[in-house]
Design a protein around this motif. Structure first.
Motif: not given
Length: 335
Positions: A52-60
């Motif tokens: 939901e954030s306006p920036r890319p996110a890494r999933l770990l």
């Protein structure tokens, strides 16, 4: 817990909003991981993750040693379905480091979210009751065309029943040979994304469910825009401090104005007291002068009256003396 005791026997605190099917506002980003390493041996489960954030996110994914392994990169508004298991820990990190600038490695990005795949726990708290009649159909047996398992764990000391919210009615779920989930027991269903389940304390009356202990919808695990939430919180804190400072300034100005007004009022009272004292002095002087003048007039009248009486008495005495003298002369001449 006795089923015959009904809802009235339960004295429960209110559940948090997220346990009752209501979305919760995004909080500030977590400062550091707290869940630790993953646990092995859990039953398979699916996890739906949405950014939901306006920036890319890494999933770990966190392994059993506590090390983070990069699994995927989610763009803004991106969504991913994970085949995972109970006990596995997942984290989402920003591409930016917590101290600013790009993170040197995936594990150094700012922490956005942390989640451990766990059963849906039903605890001893109560949600606002949402009325839905029983569907009056045979108990739902958990079959679905898609494989979306869900595990419910009764962590409360109350026996309860699980229902599936079917549009406008609730359909009981079959648990073994009955529809009752005993205290501290768990059950696993094969369900479908988007389905809503409810847990009720025993105590149905004329088809109405007992106290609502939990409502859960199979849905997305959200990566929130916690950085924006933190900024909004900071701005809100700044606004609160500014408002408090303004209140303090206004209070000090009001105090100064009231002090000045009180001083002016006291000075006016002193002036009025002086005027009253002068008037009293003048009134007393006038009254004294009037008394003196009145006394002088009375004295003057009294003295005049005294002289009048004196001369009147003197004249009468003189006339009487002359009369007696004349009588003696007449008698002497006759002799």
């Amino acid at each position: 817990f006795a089923a015959a005791a009904g809802v009235s026997a339960l004295q429960l605190d209110a559940c948090p909003a997220d346990r009752c099917g209501s979305p919760t506002a995004a909080n500030a980003c977590p400062l550091a991981p707290v869940l630790g390493a993953s646990e092995s041996g859990g039953s398979p489960e699916k996890l739906f993750v949405a950014n939901e954030s306006p920036r890319p996110a890494r999933l770990l994914r966190v392994d059993e040693t506590g090390a983070e392994q990069e699994h995927a990169l989610l763009p803004p508004a991106g969504r991913l379905t994970l085949n995972t298991a109970q006990g596995v820990v997942w984290r989402a990190r920003s591409l930016q480091a917590a101290t600013g600038g790009l993170a040197a490695s995936p594990t150094e990005g700012k922490l956005l979210m942390e989640h451990k795949v766990s059963p849906i726990r039903i605890e001893g708290c109560e949600c606002p009751l949402r009325k839905a009649p029983a569907c009056n159909r045979p108990p739902f047996r958990g079959y679905r065309t898609s494989w979306d398992p869900v595990v419910f764990e009764n962590s409360s000391p109350h026996a309860l029943e699980l229902t599936w919210l079917d549009t406008d009615c609730e359909e009981a779920l079959e648990i073994g040979a009955s529809t009752v989930l005993p205290p501290f027991a768990s059950v696993r269903f094969i369900a479908t994304y988007g389905h809503t389940f409810r847990a009720h304390a025993l105590g149905r009356s004329e088809g109405a469910p007992g106290a609502l202990l939990r409502q859960h919808t199979i849905g997305d695990l959200l990566i929130p825009d916690c950085e924006e939430a933190a900024q909004a919180k900071a701005q809100g804190t700044g606004a609160v401090k500014e408002a408090e400072a303004l209140v303090q300034v206004n209070a000090e100005a009001s105090y100064a104005a009231s002090t000045e007004l009180l001083a002016a009022n006291n000075a006016l009272r002193l002036r009025l007291e002086v005027v009253r004292s002068s008037l009293r002095t003048a009134k007393n002087a006038t009254h004294t002068a009037a008394i003196v003048a009145s006394s002088s007039v009375i004295y003057s009248y009294s003295y005049s009256f005294f002289l009048f009486l004196f001369f009147t008495a003197f004249n009468k005495s003189t006339d009487s003396t002359h009369t007696n003298h004349n009588k003696k002369r007449v008698m002497h001449n006759k002799s």
